[in-house]
Each structure stands twice: as C-alpha cells, then as structure tokens.
Design a protein around this motif. Structure first.
Motif, PDB file in Angstrom:
ATOM      1  N   GLY A   1      -5.181  -8.502  -3.558  1.00 30.19           N
ATOM      2  CA  GLY A   1      -4.030  -8.699  -2.687  1.00 30.19           C
ATOM      3  C   GLY A   1      -2.816  -7.868  -3.045  1.00 30.19           C
ATOM      4  N   PHE A   2      -2.981  -6.665  -3.542  1.00 30.29           N
ATOM      5  CA  PHE A   2      -1.854  -5.790  -3.881  1.00 30.29           C
ATOM      6  C   PHE A   2      -1.397  -5.043  -2.631  1.00 30.29           C
ATOM      7  CE2 PHE A   2      -5.919  -3.813  -4.670  1.00 30.29           C
ATOM      8  CZ  PHE A   2      -5.860  -2.728  -3.827  1.00 30.29           C
ATOM      9  N   GLY A   3      -0.222  -4.443  -2.677  1.00 27.88           N
ATOM     10  CA  GLY A   3       0.241  -3.558  -1.600  1.00 27.88           C
ATOM     11  C   GLY A   3       0.365  -4.238  -0.249  1.00 27.88           C
ATOM     12  N   ALA A   4       0.010  -3.499   0.813  1.00 29.87           N
ATOM     13  CA  ALA A   4       0.090  -4.016   2.182  1.00 29.87           C
ATOM     14  C   ALA A   4      -1.097  -4.944   2.439  1.00 29.87           C
ATOM     15  CB  ALA A   4       0.087  -2.864   3.185  1.00 29.87           C
ATOM     16  N   ASN A   5      -0.807  -6.160   2.856  1.00 29.62           N
ATOM     17  CA  ASN A   5      -1.831  -7.180   3.033  1.00 29.62           C
ATOM     18  C   ASN A   5      -1.895  -7.687   4.467  1.00 29.62           C
ATOM     19  OD1 ASN A   5      -2.641  -7.457   0.216  1.00 29.62           O
ATOM     20  ND2 ASN A   5      -0.585  -8.281  -0.092  1.00 29.62           N
ATOM     21  N   CYS A   6      -3.000  -8.367   4.782  1.00 29.25           N
ATOM     22  CA  CYS A   6      -3.189  -8.975   6.096  1.00 29.25           C
ATOM     23  C   CYS A   6      -2.400 -10.275   6.221  1.00 29.25           C
ATOM     24  CB  CYS A   6      -4.678  -9.223   6.370  1.00 29.25           C
ATOM     25  SG  CYS A   6      -5.478 -10.328   5.174  1.00 29.25           S
ATOM     26  N   GLY A   7      -1.872 -10.753   5.132  1.00 28.54           N
ATOM     27  CA  GLY A   7      -1.082 -11.977   5.090  1.00 28.54           C
ATOM     28  C   GLY A   7      -0.638 -12.218   3.662  1.00 28.54           C
ATOM     29  N   PRO A   8       0.087 -13.297   3.418  1.00 29.50           N
ATOM     30  CA  PRO A   8       0.539 -13.573   2.055  1.00 29.50           C
ATOM     31  C   PRO A   8      -0.643 -13.779   1.104  1.00 29.50           C
ATOM     32  CG  PRO A   8       1.628 -15.022   3.645  1.00 29.50           C
ATOM     33  CD  PRO A   8       0.532 -14.319   4.377  1.00 29.50           C
ATOM     34  N   PRO A   9      -0.633 -13.129  -0.074  1.00 25.94           N
ATOM     35  CA  PRO A   9      -1.712 -13.345  -1.039  1.00 25.94           C
ATOM     36  C   PRO A   9      -1.916 -14.823  -1.389  1.00 25.94           C
ATOM     37  CG  PRO A   9      -0.461 -11.431  -1.673  1.00 25.94           C
ATOM     38  CD  PRO A   9       0.286 -12.084  -0.528  1.00 25.94           C
ATOM     39  N   SER A  10      -0.852 -15.599  -1.372  1.00 27.23           N
ATOM     40  CA  SER A  10      -0.970 -17.032  -1.680  1.00 27.23           C
ATOM     41  C   SER A  10      -1.805 -17.777  -0.641  1.00 27.23           C
ATOM     42  CB  SER A  10       0.417 -17.667  -1.791  1.00 27.23           C
ATOM     43  OG  SER A  10       1.093 -17.558  -0.545  1.00 27.23           O
ATOM     44  N   ARG A  11      -1.933 -17.197   0.560  1.00 28.91           N
ATOM     45  CA  ARG A  11      -2.764 -17.791   1.622  1.00 28.91           C
ATOM     46  C   ARG A  11      -4.072 -17.031   1.806  1.00 28.91           C
ATOM     47  NH1 ARG A  11      -0.087 -17.607   6.715  1.00 28.91           N
ATOM     48  NH2 ARG A  11      -1.917 -18.736   7.448  1.00 28.91           N
ATOM     49  N   GLY A  12      -4.410 -16.157   0.841  1.00 31.52           N
ATOM     50  CA  GLY A  12      -5.659 -15.399   0.922  1.00 31.52           C
ATOM     51  C   GLY A  12      -5.506 -14.021   1.531  1.00 31.52           C
ATOM     52  N   GLY A  13      -4.265 -13.563   1.699  1.00 26.99           N
ATOM     53  CA  GLY A  13      -4.037 -12.226   2.234  1.00 26.99           C
ATOM     54  C   GLY A  13      -4.561 -11.154   1.301  1.00 26.99           C
ATOM     55  N   ARG A  14      -5.180 -10.133   1.865  1.00 23.94           N
ATOM     56  CA  ARG A  14      -5.775  -9.073   1.061  1.00 23.94           C
ATOM     57  C   ARG A  14      -5.327  -7.707   1.565  1.00 23.94           C
ATOM     58  NH1 ARG A  14      -6.017 -12.797  -2.127  1.00 23.94           N
ATOM     59  NH2 ARG A  14      -7.900 -14.020  -2.422  1.00 23.94           N
ATOM     60  N   ASN A  15      -5.439  -6.714   0.701  1.00 23.94           N
ATOM     61  CA  ASN A  15      -4.989  -5.360   1.006  1.00 23.94           C
ATOM     62  C   ASN A  15      -5.727  -4.774   2.205  1.00 23.94           C
ATOM     63  OD1 ASN A  15      -5.381  -2.227   0.540  1.00 23.94           O
ATOM     64  ND2 ASN A  15      -3.394  -2.835  -0.263  1.00 23.94           N
ATOM     65  N   ILE A  16      -5.024  -3.942   2.970  1.00 21.96           N
ATOM     66  CA  ILE A  16      -5.576  -3.349   4.191  1.00 21.96           C
ATOM     67  C   ILE A  16      -5.564  -1.823   4.189  1.00 21.96           C
ATOM     68  CG2 ILE A  16      -5.052  -5.361   5.627  1.00 21.96           C
ATOM     69  CD1 ILE A  16      -2.537  -3.792   6.617  1.00 21.96           C
ATOM     70  N   ARG A  17      -5.230  -1.188   3.065  1.00 24.50           N
ATOM     71  CA  ARG A  17      -5.074   0.269   3.049  1.00 24.50           C
ATOM     72  C   ARG A  17      -6.029   0.940   2.068  1.00 24.50           C
ATOM     73  NH1 ARG A  17       1.473   0.490   3.298  1.00 24.50           N
ATOM     74  NH2 ARG A  17       1.638  -0.057   5.493  1.00 24.50           N
ATOM     75  N   VAL A  18      -6.760   1.924   2.569  1.00 28.65           N
ATOM     76  CA  VAL A  18      -7.748   2.649   1.767  1.00 28.65           C
ATOM     77  C   VAL A  18      -7.076   3.371   0.606  1.00 28.65           C
ATOM     78  CG1 VAL A  18      -9.476   4.496   1.806  1.00 28.65           C
ATOM     79  CG2 VAL A  18      -9.312   2.911   3.730  1.00 28.65           C
ATOM     80  N   HIS A  19      -5.990   4.103   0.860  1.00 28.02           N
ATOM     81  CA  HIS A  19      -5.366   4.883  -0.206  1.00 28.02           C
ATOM     82  C   HIS A  19      -4.784   3.986  -1.302  1.00 28.02           C
ATOM     83  CE1 HIS A  19      -1.917   4.057   2.395  1.00 28.02           C
ATOM     84  NE2 HIS A  19      -1.127   4.382   1.379  1.00 28.02           N
ATOM     85  N   GLU A  20      -4.338   2.787  -0.958  1.00 27.57           N
ATOM     86  CA  GLU A  20      -3.847   1.861  -1.971  1.00 27.57           C
ATOM     87  C   GLU A  20      -5.004   1.309  -2.802  1.00 27.57           C
ATOM     88  OE1 GLU A  20      -1.414  -1.105  -0.053  1.00 27.57           O
ATOM     89  OE2 GLU A  20       0.182   0.327   0.375  1.00 27.57           O
ATOM     90  N   THR A  21      -6.139   1.084  -2.162  1.00 32.23           N
ATOM     91  CA  THR A  21      -7.333   0.618  -2.883  1.00 32.23           C
ATOM     92  C   THR A  21      -7.782   1.682  -3.877  1.00 32.23           C
ATOM     93  OG1 THR A  21      -7.968  -0.750  -1.004  1.00 32.23           O
ATOM     94  CG2 THR A  21      -9.701  -0.225  -2.604  1.00 32.23           C
TER      95      THR A  21
END
Length: 143
Positions: A24-44
């Motif tokens: 759940g680093f960087g730009a996420n699909c939602g808050p990491p506390s609610r299970g949001g996960r990263n959405i960007r290839v270059h950040e991964t």
C-alpha cells in the motif's frame, strides 16, 4: 476492487499485483487502513529491492515488467511513468497479470508477455518482491 477502483479505462495490472502482495505505498486505490493498494507500475518497480533485465530462468519468482527499454534506468533503479508499461507476478515459468482487454487475470509465458505492446520494441525486466510483500497466496494452476 472492493474500494471502488474499477474504472475500465485505467490499467489495473499494478492494482492486481499490489492487492496480491498487499502493498500500500504511493498512490493507492483507497486508504491502506481499509485495504487500499498501490496502482502504479513505476512505483512498484521502485519498491523492488533488486531489479534487472529478465534472464528467463524458470526457477525464479518475482515481478516481470514489460515496456520500451528507453524508459528504464536500471542503474538509477527508476522507470519512467509512461502509458505503455505493464507488470505481472512470475512463478515457476508462468506470468500472472491483469488483462484490461479481457477484464480478468490471465497467465502467459514471458515469451508471450514480451509482445504485450505489439506496436513498440519491448524489453522484460525482473524485480524481486518488495520485502514487505505478503506471501503469494497461490502457486499457480491447482495450487
């Protein structure tokens, strides 16, 4: 995604990979506390502790990235944020990635994956799983 990140015009490959790995680093699909996960290839890519050109060894596991070679600087551990880049999870010779065209997760070999963008010259890059990644919850077909 249970957090509403379902827009079919967006690329969901990193979204899939990072939900599986629970990153759940960087730009996420939602808050990491609610299970949001990263959405960007270059950040991964930047979170992988080791990156390099994919060497094709079937015994390795990690992430495989496909994009034009001019958009990656391995020495700087950096990938440009360009439109035509994609990532999948590599296990035992099989690559698992989200296909926006098919609206589902698909499997391919690296030899197939390198043609993901047929209108450009592509290169495959390998990344070790980030250290904070959750264990892979599947081992491929039947596992």
């Amino acid at each position: 995604c249970g957090l509403g990140f379902t827009d079919p015009t967006l690329n969901h490959c990193a979204h899939f990979v990072n939900h599986v790995l629970q990153l759940g680093f960087g730009a996420n699909c939602g808050p990491p506390s609610r299970g949001g996960r990263n959405i960007r290839v270059h950040e991964t890519f930047a979170q992988c502790p080791v990156v390099g050109r994919f060497d094709g060894l079937a015994s390795q596991s990690g992430l495989i990235f496909v994009l034009a070679p001019g958009n990656v600087n391995l020495r700087a551990h950096r990938m440009d944020n360009v439109r035509k880049k994609h990532v999948g999870i590599y296990l035992n010779g099989t690559l698992w990635h989200y296909s926006n065209a098919q609206y589902r997760v698909v499997t391919e070999t690296p030899a197939e994956f390198i043609h993901h963008y047929p209108d450009q010259t592509n290169e495959l890059y390998f990344g070790r799983f980030p250290s904070e990644a959750a264990p892979i919850p599947f081992s491929g077909p039947g596992g």
